[in-house]
Each structure stands twice: as structure tokens, then as C-alpha cells.
Design an enzyme around this catalytic site. Structure first.
Site, PDB file in Angstrom:
ATOM      1  N   CYS A 140       0.827  -1.218   0.000  1.00 32.86           N
ATOM      2  CA  CYS A 140       0.000   0.000   0.000  1.00 32.86           C
ATOM      3  C   CYS A 140       0.858   1.264   0.000  1.00 32.86           C
ATOM      4  CB  CYS A 140      -0.927  -0.011   1.203  1.00 32.86           C
ATOM      5  SG  CYS A 140      -0.127  -0.531   2.738  1.00 32.86           S
ATOM      6  N   HIS A 220      -2.645   5.443   6.375  1.00 29.83           N
ATOM      7  CA  HIS A 220      -1.279   5.936   6.543  1.00 29.83           C
ATOM      8  C   HIS A 220      -1.257   7.406   6.111  1.00 29.83           C
ATOM      9  CE1 HIS A 220      -0.001   1.715   6.507  1.00 29.83           C
ATOM     10  NE2 HIS A 220      -0.403   1.555   5.269  1.00 29.83           N
TER      11      HIS A 220
HETATM   12  P1  NAD Z   1      -5.158 -10.947   6.152  1.00 28.25           P
HETATM   13  O1  NAD Z   1      -4.515 -11.609   7.307  1.00 28.25           O
HETATM   14  O2  NAD Z   1      -6.214  -9.927   6.393  1.00 28.25           O
HETATM   15  O3  NAD Z   1      -5.741 -12.029   5.164  1.00 28.25           O
HETATM   16  C1  NAD Z   1      -5.058 -13.190   4.801  1.00 28.25           C
HETATM   17  C2  NAD Z   1      -6.067 -14.312   4.571  1.00 28.25           C
HETATM   18  O4  NAD Z   1      -5.367 -15.468   4.158  1.00 28.25           O
HETATM   19  C3  NAD Z   1      -6.834 -14.675   5.835  1.00 28.25           C
HETATM   20  O5  NAD Z   1      -8.192 -14.848   5.514  1.00 28.25           O
HETATM   21  C4  NAD Z   1      -6.212 -16.002   6.270  1.00 28.25           C
HETATM   22  O6  NAD Z   1      -7.123 -16.840   6.938  1.00 28.25           O
HETATM   23  C5  NAD Z   1      -5.831 -16.584   4.927  1.00 28.25           C
HETATM   24  N1  NAD Z   1      -4.769 -17.584   5.011  1.00 28.25           N
HETATM   25  C6  NAD Z   1      -3.806 -17.712   5.943  1.00 28.25           C
HETATM   26  N2  NAD Z   1      -3.008 -18.749   5.660  1.00 28.25           N
HETATM   27  C7  NAD Z   1      -3.483 -19.279   4.501  1.00 28.25           C
HETATM   28  C8  NAD Z   1      -3.076 -20.384   3.714  1.00 28.25           C
HETATM   29  N3  NAD Z   1      -2.026 -21.145   4.039  1.00 28.25           N
HETATM   30  N4  NAD Z   1      -3.801 -20.659   2.584  1.00 28.25           N
HETATM   31  C9  NAD Z   1      -4.860 -19.888   2.223  1.00 28.25           C
HETATM   32  N5  NAD Z   1      -5.291 -18.841   2.950  1.00 28.25           N
HETATM   33  C10 NAD Z   1      -4.593 -18.538   4.085  1.00 28.25           C
HETATM   34  O7  NAD Z   1      -3.951 -10.303   5.317  1.00 28.25           O
HETATM   35  P2  NAD Z   1      -4.017  -9.054   4.338  1.00 28.25           P
HETATM   36  O8  NAD Z   1      -3.885  -7.819   5.148  1.00 28.25           O
HETATM   37  O9  NAD Z   1      -5.154  -9.192   3.408  1.00 28.25           O
HETATM   38  O10 NAD Z   1      -2.636  -9.221   3.563  1.00 28.25           O
HETATM   39  C11 NAD Z   1      -2.497 -10.112   2.472  1.00 28.25           C
HETATM   40  C12 NAD Z   1      -1.318  -9.654   1.649  1.00 28.25           C
HETATM   41  O11 NAD Z   1      -1.575  -8.330   1.178  1.00 28.25           O
HETATM   42  C13 NAD Z   1       0.021  -9.557   2.411  1.00 28.25           C
HETATM   43  O12 NAD Z   1       1.060  -9.833   1.510  1.00 28.25           O
HETATM   44  C14 NAD Z   1       0.066  -8.099   2.817  1.00 28.25           C
HETATM   45  O13 NAD Z   1       1.369  -7.654   3.058  1.00 28.25           O
HETATM   46  C15 NAD Z   1      -0.543  -7.449   1.586  1.00 28.25           C
HETATM   47  N6  NAD Z   1      -1.119  -6.120   1.821  1.00 28.25           N
HETATM   48  C16 NAD Z   1      -1.828  -5.858   2.955  1.00 28.25           C
HETATM   49  C17 NAD Z   1      -2.341  -4.576   3.137  1.00 28.25           C
HETATM   50  C18 NAD Z   1      -3.082  -4.220   4.375  1.00 28.25           C
HETATM   51  O14 NAD Z   1      -2.994  -3.067   4.792  1.00 28.25           O
HETATM   52  N7  NAD Z   1      -3.823  -5.094   4.993  1.00 28.25           N
HETATM   53  C19 NAD Z   1      -2.134  -3.593   2.173  1.00 28.25           C
HETATM   54  C20 NAD Z   1      -1.468  -3.918   0.994  1.00 28.25           C
HETATM   55  C21 NAD Z   1      -0.935  -5.184   0.837  1.00 28.25           C
END
Ligand code: NAD
Length: 342
Positions: A140, A220
Site C-alpha cells: 500500500c 497511513h
Molecule cells: P489478512 O490476514 O487480512 O488475510 C489473509 C487471509 O489469508 C486470511 O483470511 C487467512 O485466513 C488466509 N490464510 C492464511 N493462511 C493461509 C493459507 N495457508 N492458505 C490460504 N489462505 C490462508 O492479510 P491481508 O492484510 O489481506 O494481507 C495479504 C497480503 O496483502 C500480504 O502480503 C500483505 O502484506 C498485503 N497487503 C496488505 C495490506 C493491508 O494493509 N492489509 C495492504 C497492501 C498489501
């Protein structure tokens, strides 16, 4: 061609991507992978998404009465492309499976850059993702920095960028992260990882970043200082930023003076989940002195990467080879604004 997309990891980013894909006429969701049979799974199912899980979790879902369409491997087989939105580091582990099944995959910013052939931002390097098998949409904060640097680079040229990132401590639903009462240099020793991450997309930029984690959950805030190739007035900069896709400029005269007013605005216009896909610039913060510029803007961490993921699908599947045609299409169907409408 309608591209079949699987979402592996239906959390903060995954659930938004699943809905964004369904809004695009040239793609559809084959299923979403969930590990826990919680309220998210119930809503996903009610929204018509087929749910897949790992073999050891099927019984748990069945006990909760949530229908399971199969295991994650089945979902991957049925897809043309997988969006991996699992927690940082998991995507790299899944890559072997995607390769074994012969599927393309998009990773998120929590993965290391070397998981993919390209680190991607639609405005900066759409062309590099065309036809590729593995692409990583940057985080992000990096996405916001890339959009801003792109805008300045196109219009005025950029000599160097110095940015301070005030990071939200947690997403709103996260109860185990913090801080609750502290400001945390992240890291204490400069630079933060964001500058090098921007360079994975814009290799020639001179950028240094620092970051502080703050006890807030919604957005942010970046404080950025740029040295340009040529001098520019505040009006010229305001105009360039307004005209750049996925950047909106907000005026203090209408009450936009904090992350709170931006979120309230998004709630009032009934954006789904108050998602702000655009970089939200405080126009009045734009300050110029010769070739130097300062500005502040906010980043809705949960939503900003959504449009870039959609564009990455089009580039990788080669259903659109022109960046701005894809950006236009994505933004139209997602409801991204071209300008802040008064
Ligand atoms: P999150 O924890 O909200 O969601 C992850 C999901 O994946 C959850 O539903 C979890 O149950 C599931 N999961 C966990 N292990 C798994 C597995 N082995 N197989 C399948 N599903 C599984 O995370 P998020 O915030 O959505 O982040 C996901 C990605 O996006 C990360 O790389 C993060 O760095 C990136 N990201 C996050 C944000 C943010 O602010 N939240 C912003 C930009 C990018």
C-alpha cells in the site's frame, strides 16, 4: 475472453479483490480460499463465492454449515490466474503449487520482490507485466509513493525523493497488533524498506524513506519532499496531481484536514467498506520553493492496491496491452473517481 480468477486468502485484501473482479466485465471469480469458517466465510458464501479450503479444514466448515466446493488445489486447477492474498511469506510457499499446476499468479506486497518476475504498479510499469507468469503488486505505501512519483516524473522530472511514512498500527479488525500508546520508529535506523521497494518498480529514482508506526487503524499519512528537475508552481502541481489517475486532491476549505474527514467522506458517499482506492492528497499542503516541493497525502491501506491487482490480471493475461485502457476500464467499473467531485 472472460478470465477465470481464483483468490487464495480471503482476508483484508482478498475479500476486496474478489468483489472488484466480479465488477469487471472481462473477468470472473471461480472461488475463494478460506481457512476459518467464520463470519467472513458466511458472507462470502452469501455473496455467491464458492469456498475452497485445505483438506484438514473441510470438517470444520461442514460443522458450521458452510458449503465447501473443494480443496484449494481444485480451485487453482479451475482458474486461469490466481491472486495470492495470503499473509506475507505464505505466497512464496504457494508458488510451487501454482507452478506445478501451470497457473499464473499475482502476489502482494508482503512477499519478497524475488517471488515474482516483476514488481508492479499500473501507472509506472504496466508494460513489464504483459504476458508474465508471476507478478507482485507492491504494498500500500509503495503503491502510493509510486503513483505520486510517477505524476511528478512525467510532468517535471524528479531528482530526488525524501519521504516520511506515518503508518497505521493495525487494520481495523486486527486486535493483536499495536501500538496502543506509542509512536514507534520503524525501524529506528534509517532507511525504512519502502524506498528500496519503490526502486523495484522505478529503478532510477533517488529515494530515501523513514517510517513511524502510529496508534491508528484507518490510513497511513506520508510527508514527502521532492527535488524536481525544473521549478513548478503550486497551481501546476495541483493540476498535475488532479489529472493523474488514482490520485485525488482534497481542499481544506471543504473540511478535509485529517484522515478522519477523508474516511467520513468515503462513508458518506457509501463507498463499499469506506474504501478509498485513490491517493488522497491534502492540496493545501503542497508547498514550493524553486525546484523543491513538499506535500502530504493519505493512503487507505486496505483498498489502494485493489485497482492495480485488476490491471495486473489484464496485463498478464494479455487481454489489454495498453496501460491506460486497462486503468480506465478498472476505474470505471470499480467506481474510482477521476477528480474529487464537489
Ligand atoms: P489478512 O490476514 O487480512 O488475510 C489473509 C487471509 O489469508 C486470511 O483470511 C487467512 O485466513 C488466509 N490464510 C492464511 N493462511 C493461509 C493459507 N495457508 N492458505 C490460504 N489462505 C490462508 O492479510 P491481508 O492484510 O489481506 O494481507 C495479504 C497480503 O496483502 C500480504 O502480503 C500483505 O502484506 C498485503 N497487503 C496488505 C495490506 C493491508 O494493509 N492489509 C495492504 C497492501 C498489501
Amino acid at each position: 475472453m472472460v478470465v477465470k480468477v481464483a483468490i487464495n486468502g480471503y482476508g483484508t485484501i482478498g475479500k476486496r479483490l474478489a468483489e472488484a473482479v466480479t465488477k469487471q466485465p472481462d473477468m470472473e471469480i471461480v472461488g475463494v480460499a478460506k481457512m476459518t469458517p467464520n463470519y467472513d466465510a458466511i458472507i462470502a458464501s452469501k455473496n455467491g463465492f464458492r469456498i475452497f479450503t485445505s483438506p484438514d479444514r473441510i470438517q470444520k466448515f461442514e460443522e458450521t454449515g458452510i458449503d465447501i466446493a473443494g480443496v484449494i488445489e481444485d480451485m487453482i486447477e479451475q482458474a486461469d490466474i490466481v491472486i495470492d492474498a495470503t499473509p506475507g511469506g505464505q505466497g512464496a510457499k504457494y508458488k510451487e503449487l501454482y507452478m506445478a499446476k501451470g497457473k499464473k499468479a499475482i502476489f502482494q506486497g508482503g512477499e519478497k520482490a524475488n517471488v515474482a518476475e516483476v514488481s508492479f504498479n499500473a501507472l509506472c510499469n504496466y508494460d513489464k507485466a504483459i504476458g508474465k507468469s508471476f507478478v507482485r503488486v507492491v504494498s500500500c505505501n509503495t503503491t502510493a509513493l509510486c503513483r505520486i512519483i510517477y505524476a511528478f516524473k512525467q510532468a517535471f522530472g524528479v531528482k530526488k525523493v525524501r519521504a516520511t511514512i506515518v503508518r497505521r498500527g493495525a487494520d481495523p479488525h486486527e486486535i493483536k497488533r499495536g501500538p496502543i500508546e506509542a509512536l514507534v520508529p520503524n525501524p529506528v535506523k534509517l532507511p525504512s524498506h519502502h524506498g528500496p521497494d519503490v526502486k523495484t518498480v522505478i529503478p532510477d529514482v533517488d529515494i530515501t524513506t523513514s517510517a513511524v508506526i502510529a496508534p491508528t487503524t484507518r490510513m497511513h499519512l506520508h510527508v514527502v519532499n521532492l527535488e524536481l528537475e525544473k521549478s513548478a508552481s503550486r497551481e501546476e502541481i495541483w493540476d498535475v496531481l488532479e489529472k493523474t489517475p488514482r490520485i485525488l486532491v482534497f481542499s481544506e476549505k471543504y473540511g478535509f484536514n485529517s484522515t478522519a474527514s477523508l474516511i467520513e467522506w468515503a462513508r458518506d458517499i457509501l463507498r463499499p467498506r469506506y474504501d478509498i482506492y485513490e491517493v488522497a492528497v491534502f492540496g493545501d499542503s503542497i508547498t514550493c520553493d524553486g525546484n523543491e516541493v513538499w506535500l502530504m497525502y493519505c493512503v487507505h491501506q486496505e483498498a489502494i492496491v485493489v485497482p492495480d491487482n485488476i490491471d495486473a490480471i489484464r496485463a498478464m493475461m494479455e487481454i489489454e496491452t495498453e496501460a491506460f485502457k486497462s486503468i480506465e476500464k478498472t476505474d470505471k467499473h470499480l467506481g474510482v473517481f477521476k477528480r474529487w467531485p464537489i
